[in-house]
Motif scaffolding. Sequence first.
Motif, PDB file in Angstrom:
ATOM      1  N   LEU A 136      -1.201  20.237   8.348  1.00  0.00           N
ATOM      2  CA  LEU A 136      -0.593  21.493   7.920  1.00  0.00           C
ATOM      3  C   LEU A 136      -1.240  21.985   6.632  1.00  0.00           C
ATOM      4  O   LEU A 136      -1.647  21.194   5.793  1.00  0.00           O
ATOM      5  N   ALA A 137      -1.311  23.313   6.492  1.00  0.00           N
ATOM      6  CA  ALA A 137      -1.869  23.918   5.282  1.00  0.00           C
ATOM      7  C   ALA A 137      -1.116  25.206   4.988  1.00  0.00           C
ATOM      8  O   ALA A 137      -0.691  25.924   5.897  1.00  0.00           O
ATOM      9  N   MET A 177      -3.590  19.527  -3.683  1.00  0.00           N
ATOM     10  CA  MET A 177      -3.745  20.983  -3.691  1.00  0.00           C
ATOM     11  C   MET A 177      -5.180  21.333  -4.014  1.00  0.00           C
ATOM     12  O   MET A 177      -5.762  20.787  -4.933  1.00  0.00           O
ATOM     13  N   THR A 178      -5.724  22.293  -3.256  1.00  0.00           N
ATOM     14  CA  THR A 178      -7.050  22.812  -3.557  1.00  0.00           C
ATOM     15  C   THR A 178      -6.953  24.322  -3.701  1.00  0.00           C
ATOM     16  O   THR A 178      -6.019  24.950  -3.204  1.00  0.00           O
ATOM     17  N   TRP A 208      -2.303  24.502  -0.169  1.00  0.00           N
ATOM     18  CA  TRP A 208      -1.680  23.182  -0.093  1.00  0.00           C
ATOM     19  C   TRP A 208      -1.923  22.600   1.290  1.00  0.00           C
ATOM     20  O   TRP A 208      -1.662  23.266   2.300  1.00  0.00           O
ATOM     21  N   ARG A 209      -2.414  21.377   1.323  1.00  0.00           N
ATOM     22  CA  ARG A 209      -2.668  20.713   2.599  1.00  0.00           C
ATOM     23  C   ARG A 209      -1.912  19.401   2.663  1.00  0.00           C
ATOM     24  O   ARG A 209      -1.959  18.599   1.729  1.00  0.00           O
ATOM     25  N   THR A 210      -1.198  19.206   3.760  1.00  0.00           N
ATOM     26  CA  THR A 210      -0.494  17.949   4.012  1.00  0.00           C
ATOM     27  C   THR A 210      -0.757  17.558   5.454  1.00  0.00           C
ATOM     28  O   THR A 210      -0.143  18.090   6.387  1.00  0.00           O
ATOM     29  N   GLY A 211      -1.690  16.654   5.647  1.00  0.00           N
ATOM     30  CA  GLY A 211      -2.056  16.266   7.003  1.00  0.00           C
ATOM     31  C   GLY A 211      -2.659  17.441   7.747  1.00  0.00           C
ATOM     32  O   GLY A 211      -3.566  18.118   7.252  1.00  0.00           O
TER      33      GLY A 211
END
Length: 360
Positions: free
Chosen positions: A29-30, A1-2, A24-27
């Motif tokens: 996706l954000a 998380m940034t 939140w970034r997952t691959g």
Amino acid sequence: MTATTTAPHRPGGRVDFGRTVWVWRTGPLALRVDRRSVLVCAVLAAVTAVFGVLTLGSGSLPLTPAQVLSALFDPDADHRARLVVVNWRLPRLLFALVCGAALAISGAIFQSLTRNPLGSPDVIGFASGSYAGASVVMLLLGTADYLAVASGSLTGGAVTALLVYLLAYRGGLAPFRLIIVGIAVGAFLSSLTSMMLLSVSPQQAMLAATWGAGSLSGLGFAQLGPAAAVFAALLVCSGAVVRPLVHLEMGDDTAAALGVDAQRTRLLATVAGVALTALVTAAVGPIAFVALAAPQIAQRLTRSCTTLRIVPAALTGATLLVAADFVALRVDVPVGVVTVSVGGVYLAWLLARQYAGRRR
């Protein structure tokens, strides 16, 4: 998380949104959420939970909060308490949550659509259409069956929306024209409903008038299931029109430059908003002023530039209706009477504030 903050200069190419947001970034996706909105939603959920427990403990058999929580979560709790809380009172609370959220989302859609804080479905006539449709079923067809009344309410809301849309459309759908036409059509339908009430027996008129006050009493899980399913479907549809409506708030030309079909978006938003209002009216009768007040309160709490914050608005509406139902149980009146009493004061304050703003 940034997280991005409100600093005037963001190193590394980050965007300054003017307020603190969590990302939140997952691959590939954000997800970006506003921190204040998250905190407001958490507080609203907590307040709703408190009022919910108090509501479940109110009635002819008073229960303490500890007894309510025990009845909800302890299978070995007192059988009578579990019967009262889970079987009789819990459906009413869940209906208040669903109906409050539905009204708030509908109000947020119409206030964005009309760009006016008075542009709620109960002000521009759509709630009157649903009430008129249900009254036709109860007074002229002579049935108080839940599905029949619900069908009449949904039909009345849809026909009213179509009529308002056709009368207000003049080479486009101007927000101000929609409000004026909606108020006129709503006044006509209210008069028509009053005429029907005067033309039937006192028993029939009393039944319709009691339903028209807006009440959460007598509802169970049998009615809750279909209502919740329809609400979930309408929630998805409403979410689909949020981004185009936000673009429309910047003007039709800007929205067109961003690829938004203005008239198609307005039509879809109107259908979604009317369906949400008709759903509530079909289930519990007309509940006034929640759709008017909830989006405005949510906007002020989150300090947003738009009423189209669906989650905060929905939680605000649910909180307002659950709190109103708690008061209604204490003073033994339909919940619609409480919302009208409080909402009338709010409407007067809003009108005075709008007038004072124009004088400046």
